[in-house]
Design a protein around this motif. Structure first.
Motif, short mmCIF file in Angstrom:
data_model
loop_
_atom_site.label_atom_id
_atom_site.label_comp_id
_atom_site.label_asym_id
_atom_site.label_seq_id
_atom_site.Cartn_x
_atom_site.Cartn_y
_atom_site.Cartn_z
N GLY A 1 0.82 -1.20 0.00
CA GLY A 1 0.00 0.00 0.00
C GLY A 1 0.86 1.25 0.00
N THR A 2 1.91 1.23 0.79
CA THR A 2 2.79 2.39 0.87
C THR A 2 3.40 2.71 -0.49
N SER A 3 3.86 1.68 -1.21
CA SER A 3 4.36 1.90 -2.58
C SER A 3 3.29 2.53 -3.44
N GLU B 1 -6.85 9.50 -2.14
CA GLU B 1 -7.48 8.77 -1.03
C GLU B 1 -6.54 7.72 -0.43
N ASP B 2 -6.47 7.68 0.89
CA ASP B 2 -5.85 6.55 1.58
C ASP B 2 -6.98 5.62 1.99
N ALA B 3 -7.21 4.61 1.14
CA ALA B 3 -8.29 3.64 1.37
C ALA B 3 -7.74 2.32 1.90
N PHE C 1 -5.34 1.17 -1.91
CA PHE C 1 -5.85 0.13 -1.02
C PHE C 1 -4.68 -0.73 -0.59
N SER C 2 -4.61 -1.06 0.70
CA SER C 2 -3.56 -1.97 1.19
C SER C 2 -4.08 -3.40 1.21
N LEU C 3 -3.17 -4.35 0.98
CA LEU C 3 -3.52 -5.78 1.03
C LEU C 3 -2.65 -6.50 2.04
N THR D 1 -3.46 -7.93 7.92
CA THR D 1 -4.51 -7.56 8.88
C THR D 1 -5.61 -6.69 8.26
N LYS D 2 -5.48 -6.30 7.01
CA LYS D 2 -6.51 -5.48 6.38
C LYS D 2 -7.74 -6.33 6.04
N ASN D 3 -8.80 -5.72 5.50
CA ASN D 3 -10.05 -6.47 5.32
C ASN D 3 -9.94 -7.61 4.32
C1 LIG Z 1 -1.86 -0.25 6.27
C2 LIG Z 1 -1.92 1.20 5.99
C3 LIG Z 1 -1.08 1.83 5.06
C4 LIG Z 1 0.07 1.14 4.39
O1 LIG Z 1 -0.24 -0.02 3.70
P1 LIG Z 1 0.89 -1.17 3.54
O2 LIG Z 1 0.26 -2.13 2.62
O3 LIG Z 1 1.14 -1.73 4.91
O4 LIG Z 1 2.11 -0.53 2.98
C5 LIG Z 1 -1.28 3.17 4.81
N1 LIG Z 1 -2.24 3.88 5.43
C6 LIG Z 1 -3.06 3.32 6.34
C7 LIG Z 1 -4.11 4.16 6.99
C8 LIG Z 1 -2.92 1.97 6.67
O5 LIG Z 1 -3.72 1.43 7.59
#
Ligand SMILES: *Cc1c(COP(=O)(O)O)cnc(C)c1O
Length: 370
Positions: A59-61, A155-157, A179-181, A184-186
């Protein structure tokens, strides 16, 4: 205390995910390939009405590359919440731009429109709202401010797969969304991220940056990264995509059960849901008095074998890494939330008896302190 520990989060990996990984391993092609392409198309269709979608290795990337593709860099400012995971501000800082921290609305824990407005300067390029805990940001007001000032929305989704505002899915509310995968995400692909883009041009920019600046092999157009997702990870994600809606429904049902159980407990503020919002409960977050919060967390674990989490204990503008961007800044609602929030387990693996134990545990600990 004999009952089994109830963890705050629990990734679900089933036989189908294992079989999908095995299928890719046997194919002999394990790096980015057909599984990633299929995952991108299926994710886009599932969550963002078919928007141009690019898979990356985290997600960070995704946030970082999205900002770079949108032209954010040195000399620019991007308004971000301080009450979030540090990746939000980090992604801005990594481009060379300045993260400018704004305060939150105390009900939804998302960016406060008045604070965003006050943070705008001639250098502001965009706003990066976070759909924190799975609740969408206040899209009507923030989008109006962005339009008025000619600002982009990124958006940070990361925590909000399937959430929506006024019927519009998160991931379609800005110039791009991440969107992060993470496990612990959904939903998860092991590690990974998805970038959903408003234009094909922006998506092409992210694709280039993901792959050393190449669209055609060895014809590098820009300086890029290796931020590709592997087919192994995509195969896991594709299976999870077929299950995530049922998991979300279970999270929402669990939240309703917790709401009903905790409604009468003195000292607990339940999660708020805006009338326009569909909340996907990445976290179920209550507030308690700051003097009680850590005692509640510790006693839930020690006396009731119930895990919980504080997301996030240190506002980002106070972190050693990001504080240099915010000298002397005061964000009162961010500080208050950091001292009062506690996220209780809400994940889809909880049984009815687990939810009863969580409610009974919170009730007992708070009554013992009263
Ligand atoms: C998890 C998360 C990220 C980063 O996602 P990664 O996949 O761990 O790099 C960014 N913003 C929020 C709000 C997050 O919860």
């Amino acid at each position: 205390m004999s009952a089994e520990f109830i963890p705050a989060a629990k990734p679900i990996i089933g036989d189908e995910e294992r079989a999908a990984v095995d299928r890719v391993m046997r194919s002999g092609m394990i790096a980015q390939g057909p599984e990633v392409a299929a995952f991108e198309a299926e994710f886009a269709e599932h969550f963002v009405n078919g928007r141009a979608t690019v898979a990356v290795n985290s997600g960070t990337s995704g946030q970082h590359l999205g900002l770079l593709a949108a032209g954010v860099g040195a000399g620019d400012e991007v308004i971000v919440p301080s009450f979030t995971f540090a990746a939000t501000g980090n992604s801005v800082a990594l481009t060379g731009a300045t993260p400018v921290f704004a305060d939150i609305d105390p009900q939804t824990f998302t960016l406060d429109p008045a604070s965003v407005r006050a943070a705008i300067t001639p250098r502001t390029k965009g706003i990066m709202p976070v759909h924190l805990y799975g609740h969408p940001f206040l899209a009507d007001q923030i989008s109006a401010i962005a339009a008025e000032h000619g600002l982009a929305i990124y958006e940070d989704a990361a925590q909000a797969h399937g959430a929506s505002w006024d019927g519009r899915p998160v991931g379609t509310l800005g110039d791009f969304a991440m969107f992060s995968l993470y496990p612990t995400k959904n939903m998860t692909s092991g590690e990974g991220g998805m970038v959903t883009c408003a234009t094909e041009e922006l998506a092409r920019g992210v694709r280039l940056l993901r792959n050393q600046g190449m669209e055609t092999q060895y014809a590098n157009e820009v300086i890029g990264f290796n931020a590709r997702m592997t087919d192994i990870h995509a195969a896991i994600g594709r299976v999870q995509l077929t299950k995530v809606d049922a998991w979300t429904a279970q999270r929402q049902a669990n939240a309703a059960t917790l709401n009903a159980g905790l409604a009468g407990v003195a000292g607990v503020t339940l999660p708020y849901v805006a009338p326009q919002a569909v909340h996907v409960y990445h976290q179920y977050t209550i507030r308690v008095d700051a003097a009680e919060r850590d005692r509640l967390r510790d006693a839930l674990k020690a006396e009731h074998n119930v895990g919980s989490g504080v997301y996030y204990p240190i506002p980002n503008h106070r972190l050693p890494s990001l504080a240099p961007f915010a000298p002397g800044l005061e964000l009162p609602e961010t500080e208050r939330a950091a001292s009062e929030v506690l996220s209780l387990p809400v994940h889809p693996s909880l049984a009815a008896g687990d939810l009863d134990r969580i409610v009974a545990g919170v009730t007992a600990v708070l009554q013992a302190g009263a």
